[in-house]
Design a protein around this motif. Structure first.
Motif, short mmCIF file in Angstrom:
data_model
loop_
_atom_site.label_atom_id
_atom_site.label_comp_id
_atom_site.label_asym_id
_atom_site.label_seq_id
_atom_site.Cartn_x
_atom_site.Cartn_y
_atom_site.Cartn_z
N ASP A 199 13.62 -3.87 5.82
CA ASP A 199 14.39 -3.02 4.76
C ASP A 199 13.89 -1.62 5.01
OD1 ASP A 199 15.58 -1.45 2.74
OD2 ASP A 199 15.91 -3.19 1.43
N LYS A 200 14.65 -0.63 5.89
CA LYS A 200 14.17 0.29 6.27
C LYS A 200 14.09 1.46 5.29
CE LYS A 200 15.17 0.26 11.36
NZ LYS A 200 15.55 0.84 12.24
N LYS A 201 15.03 1.37 4.36
CA LYS A 201 15.09 2.34 3.18
C LYS A 201 13.92 2.01 2.28
CE LYS A 201 18.03 3.89 -0.73
NZ LYS A 201 19.12 4.00 -1.25
N MET A 202 13.80 0.92 1.91
CA MET A 202 12.58 0.41 1.00
C MET A 202 11.29 0.33 1.59
SD MET A 202 14.20 0.55 -1.71
CE MET A 202 12.89 -0.10 -2.88
N LYS A 203 11.22 0.31 2.98
CA LYS A 203 10.11 0.38 3.93
C LYS A 203 9.25 -0.99 3.82
CE LYS A 203 10.38 4.73 5.13
NZ LYS A 203 10.16 5.44 6.22
N CYS A 228 0.91 -1.23 -0.08
CA CYS A 228 -0.20 0.08 0.03
C CYS A 228 0.90 0.94 0.00
CB CYS A 228 -0.83 0.01 1.07
SG CYS A 228 -0.19 0.04 2.77
N ARG A 229 1.80 1.43 -0.80
CA ARG A 229 2.76 2.42 -1.25
C ARG A 229 2.02 3.62 -1.15
NH1 ARG A 229 7.98 1.58 -1.92
NH2 ARG A 229 8.05 3.51 -3.08
N ASN A 230 2.24 4.53 -0.37
CA ASN A 230 1.64 5.97 -0.22
C ASN A 230 0.28 5.88 -0.22
OD1 ASN A 230 4.48 6.99 -0.97
ND2 ASN A 230 4.06 6.38 -2.91
N VAL A 231 -0.29 5.17 0.46
CA VAL A 231 -1.80 4.97 0.77
C VAL A 231 -1.93 5.73 1.98
CG1 VAL A 231 -3.72 3.71 1.22
CG2 VAL A 231 -2.49 2.97 -0.46
N LYS A 277 7.60 5.73 0.70
CA LYS A 277 8.92 6.47 1.23
C LYS A 277 8.69 7.48 2.34
CE LYS A 277 11.68 6.52 -3.08
NZ LYS A 277 12.47 7.19 -3.85
N SER A 278 7.61 7.79 2.32
CA SER A 278 7.06 8.77 3.27
C SER A 278 6.25 8.08 4.67
CB SER A 278 6.05 9.81 2.90
OG SER A 278 6.97 10.64 1.95
N GLU A 279 6.09 6.73 4.51
CA GLU A 279 5.21 6.04 5.69
C GLU A 279 6.07 5.13 6.43
OE1 GLU A 279 1.49 5.73 2.88
OE2 GLU A 279 2.93 4.24 2.47
N ALA A 280 5.46 4.79 7.46
CA ALA A 280 6.41 4.05 8.54
C ALA A 280 5.27 3.27 9.34
CB ALA A 280 7.34 4.69 9.27
N ALA A 281 5.64 2.27 9.97
CA ALA A 281 4.88 1.43 10.89
C ALA A 281 4.70 2.12 12.15
CB ALA A 281 5.57 0.08 11.40
N GLY A 282 5.60 3.25 12.44
CA GLY A 282 5.42 4.13 13.54
C GLY A 282 4.94 3.37 14.95
N VAL A 283 3.75 3.72 15.24
CA VAL A 283 3.25 3.46 16.76
C VAL A 283 3.12 1.89 16.67
CG1 VAL A 283 2.53 5.54 17.65
CG2 VAL A 283 1.07 3.93 16.59
N PHE A 284 2.95 1.35 15.63
CA PHE A 284 2.70 -0.06 15.32
C PHE A 284 4.01 -0.78 15.20
CE2 PHE A 284 -1.32 1.98 14.50
CZ PHE A 284 -2.18 1.15 15.37
N SER A 285 4.96 -0.36 15.49
CA SER A 285 6.45 -1.06 15.54
C SER A 285 6.37 -2.57 16.21
CB SER A 285 7.64 -0.43 15.96
OG SER A 285 7.34 0.06 17.35
N ASP A 286 5.44 -2.65 17.30
CA ASP A 286 5.56 -3.83 17.97
C ASP A 286 4.66 -5.01 17.08
OD1 ASP A 286 3.11 -2.20 18.19
OD2 ASP A 286 2.24 -3.40 19.93
N LEU A 287 3.69 -4.66 16.00
CA LEU A 287 3.21 -5.55 15.18
C LEU A 287 4.06 -6.00 13.92
CD1 LEU A 287 -0.36 -3.87 15.07
CD2 LEU A 287 0.35 -5.79 16.76
N PHE A 288 4.82 -5.08 13.39
CA PHE A 288 5.79 -5.34 12.36
C PHE A 288 7.14 -4.96 12.30
CE2 PHE A 288 1.44 -3.89 11.08
CZ PHE A 288 1.15 -4.56 10.22
#
Length: 96
Positions: A71-75, A23-26, A56-67
């Motif tokens: 590859d941090k660069k390629m998300k 879901c790139r850029n969703v 590129k502008s997205e991250a798992a953020g507060v859900f880092s415990d789920l994911f």
């Protein structure tokens, strides 16, 4: 097998046991409340160690415990095994 389907990620029940969700850029177009709703749905939909690919502008953020980041660069993230099981809420509307 690859399935393409029209789906409202915030309201429709997800497919399950998926290998990959891309879901790139969703998420950048969703507000914080909706992001917090769909990330547990993505976790639910993926099978263990299934992949989640974000933009590129997205991250798992507060859900880092789920994911887990693969590859941090390629998300690219993998569904993590967690003792906490999020309970996503599905609000499907009947079709005519």
């Amino acid at each position: 097998m690859c399935i393409f389907s029209k789906q409202n990620i915030a309201n429709d029940p997800p497919f399950s046991r998926l290998d990959l969700i891309s879901c790139r850029n969703v998420l950048i177009y969703l507000g914080p409340v909706l992001q917090k709703k769909v990330m547990p749905i993505f976790h639910y939909a993926l099978k263990l160690h299934g992949l989640l690919i974000l933009g590129k502008s997205e991250a798992a953020g507060v859900f880092s415990d789920l994911f887990d980041p693969l590859d941090k660069k390629m998300k690219v993230y993998a569904k993590s095994a967690t003792s906490f099981r999020p309970h996503p809420v599905f609000h499907s509307t009947p079709t005519r």
